[in-house]
Motif scaffolding. Sequence first.
Motif, PDB file in Angstrom:
ATOM      1  N   ARG A 160       0.886  -1.163   0.090  1.00  0.00           N
ATOM      2  CA  ARG A 160      -0.014   0.116   0.016  1.00  0.00           C
ATOM      3  C   ARG A 160       0.781   1.124  -0.044  1.00  0.00           C
ATOM      4  O   ARG A 160       1.686   1.412   0.944  1.00  0.00           O
ATOM      5  N   LYS A 161       0.714   2.142  -0.928  1.00  0.00           N
ATOM      6  CA  LYS A 161       1.406   3.251  -1.108  1.00  0.00           C
ATOM      7  C   LYS A 161       1.289   4.369   0.109  1.00  0.00           C
ATOM      8  O   LYS A 161       2.142   4.993   0.708  1.00  0.00           O
ATOM      9  N   ASP A 162       0.282   4.546   0.460  1.00  0.00           N
ATOM     10  CA  ASP A 162      -0.367   5.267   1.728  1.00  0.00           C
ATOM     11  C   ASP A 162       0.401   4.744   2.886  1.00  0.00           C
ATOM     12  O   ASP A 162       1.097   5.748   3.808  1.00  0.00           O
ATOM     13  N   VAL A 163       0.659   3.528   3.239  1.00  0.00           N
ATOM     14  CA  VAL A 163       1.351   2.982   4.633  1.00  0.00           C
ATOM     15  C   VAL A 163       2.923   3.224   3.936  1.00  0.00           C
ATOM     16  O   VAL A 163       3.760   3.586   5.204  1.00  0.00           O
ATOM     17  N   THR A 167       6.287   5.441   6.439  1.00  0.00           N
ATOM     18  CA  THR A 167       7.816   4.746   7.003  1.00  0.00           C
ATOM     19  C   THR A 167       8.765   5.641   6.724  1.00  0.00           C
ATOM     20  O   THR A 167       8.764   6.740   5.975  1.00  0.00           O
ATOM     21  N   GLU A 168      10.187   5.311   6.743  1.00  0.00           N
ATOM     22  CA  GLU A 168      11.271   6.108   6.605  1.00  0.00           C
ATOM     23  C   GLU A 168      11.513   6.029   5.242  1.00  0.00           C
ATOM     24  O   GLU A 168      12.348   6.642   4.451  1.00  0.00           O
ATOM     25  N   LYS A 169      10.472   5.313   4.248  1.00  0.00           N
ATOM     26  CA  LYS A 169      10.677   5.111   2.920  1.00  0.00           C
ATOM     27  C   LYS A 169      12.089   4.533   2.388  1.00  0.00           C
ATOM     28  O   LYS A 169      12.735   3.972   3.211  1.00  0.00           O
ATOM     29  N   MET A 170      12.212   4.147   1.062  1.00  0.00           N
ATOM     30  CA  MET A 170      13.323   3.602   0.556  1.00  0.00           C
ATOM     31  C   MET A 170      14.627   4.342   0.784  1.00  0.00           C
ATOM     32  O   MET A 170      14.756   5.532   0.999  1.00  0.00           O
ATOM     33  N   TYR A 183      10.902  -4.218   2.837  1.00  0.00           N
ATOM     34  CA  TYR A 183       9.872  -5.049   3.378  1.00  0.00           C
ATOM     35  C   TYR A 183       9.671  -5.077   4.868  1.00  0.00           C
ATOM     36  O   TYR A 183       8.715  -5.189   5.371  1.00  0.00           O
ATOM     37  N   LEU A 184      10.890  -4.882   5.490  1.00  0.00           N
ATOM     38  CA  LEU A 184      10.876  -4.752   7.041  1.00  0.00           C
ATOM     39  C   LEU A 184      10.488  -3.823   7.334  1.00  0.00           C
ATOM     40  O   LEU A 184       9.676  -3.638   8.444  1.00  0.00           O
ATOM     41  N   LYS A 185      10.394  -2.554   6.818  1.00  0.00           N
ATOM     42  CA  LYS A 185       9.661  -1.210   7.109  1.00  0.00           C
ATOM     43  C   LYS A 185       8.230  -1.305   6.813  1.00  0.00           C
ATOM     44  O   LYS A 185       7.502  -0.877   7.776  1.00  0.00           O
ATOM     45  N   MET A 186       7.980  -1.945   5.887  1.00  0.00           N
ATOM     46  CA  MET A 186       6.367  -2.275   5.757  1.00  0.00           C
ATOM     47  C   MET A 186       5.848  -3.081   6.791  1.00  0.00           C
ATOM     48  O   MET A 186       4.836  -3.101   7.152  1.00  0.00           O
ATOM     49  N   TYR A 187       6.711  -4.385   7.083  1.00  0.00           N
ATOM     50  CA  TYR A 187       6.141  -5.280   8.103  1.00  0.00           C
ATOM     51  C   TYR A 187       5.869  -4.429   9.441  1.00  0.00           C
ATOM     52  O   TYR A 187       5.008  -5.178  10.108  1.00  0.00           O
ATOM     53  N   GLU A 188       6.603  -3.380   9.537  1.00  0.00           N
ATOM     54  CA  GLU A 188       6.349  -2.867  11.105  1.00  0.00           C
ATOM     55  C   GLU A 188       5.319  -1.998  10.993  1.00  0.00           C
ATOM     56  O   GLU A 188       4.871  -1.510  12.030  1.00  0.00           O
ATOM     57  N   LYS A 231      17.346  -1.290  15.378  1.00  0.00           N
ATOM     58  CA  LYS A 231      17.480   0.138  15.805  1.00  0.00           C
ATOM     59  C   LYS A 231      16.012   0.702  15.801  1.00  0.00           C
ATOM     60  O   LYS A 231      15.669   1.513  16.847  1.00  0.00           O
ATOM     61  N   ARG A 232      15.435   0.800  14.530  1.00  0.00           N
ATOM     62  CA  ARG A 232      14.112   1.433  14.547  1.00  0.00           C
ATOM     63  C   ARG A 232      13.155   0.527  15.745  1.00  0.00           C
ATOM     64  O   ARG A 232      12.091   1.448  16.123  1.00  0.00           O
TER      65      ARG A 232
END
Length: 280
Positions: A160-163, A167-170, A183-188, A231-232
């Motif tokens: 989902r782009k809005d999600v 995040t901290e993005k790419m 993937y890990l940023k989206m997983y969170e 760390k995140r």
Amino acid sequence: MMTFSILIANYNNGKFFKNCYDSIISQKYTNWEVIILDDCSTDNSLELINGLIKDDSRFKLFENEVNCGVGITKAKLIELANGEICGFVDPDDGISPDALLSSITVFTKSKDVVLTYSKFVKCDDNLQPLEIPKLAMQVPNGDPYFFNCPVHIVHFVSFRKDVYLQTEKMNTIMRIAEDQDLYLKMYEKGKVKFINENNYLYRTHSGGISQNENRPKSREYFAQVIFNAMKRRKLTTINGKKVPETYTNSKEIYNLLDYQTSIFYRFKKKLKILIQTAFS
């Protein structure tokens, strides 16, 4: 009806694009757009790609002014996307006719799912199937100690782009493992869902970035991705071992995850996934 943005980062892969193009226009789900960003190719990619997409308004081709690398290029692609759902397809690969429909169906049904992924087919230089690797499988959701190591979230990934924008993005610095970082940023941010279908055709050839001299570097970059995730998530210890303050080397990071290969841990993980699946 959600729009699916297919994102293609191209660098010198125009000669393979015909297969990719054919797989896209064969999609059962029809509400899609294709955003292509060429990273200053030195071959005839632009000519070949333009020759295929012609005046089809569903395809939009852009060019970087200077060679930026995959991290920046993929970040720009997401910015250029108009769809609610995004998914990367490499120009030398392809997707099955059901790929977009399967993903959209999950996102429509499950509002808490932020990312989907499927199985992929390993293909030869002509994109003819060779084997279906057994890497992809459902992973546990909501686990702060999940780092996709060993890798289970693989192609075909959509999100989902809005999600993503939350995040901290790419990570634009990365030239390898930028996908695992995403993937890990989206997983969170929510649940991820495995689609048990062979929805991605992965071409193996000598020019593939993950198939040549960059392979040893991938492990190093992936360790940095995992460390950044630690760390995140503000993790200070993992299974009784202290998380280092700063990144030094990949071995130190992978050693923190050794316990996840034990039979007991894998049994607990499978049980957790079964329970989550039963109540989803």
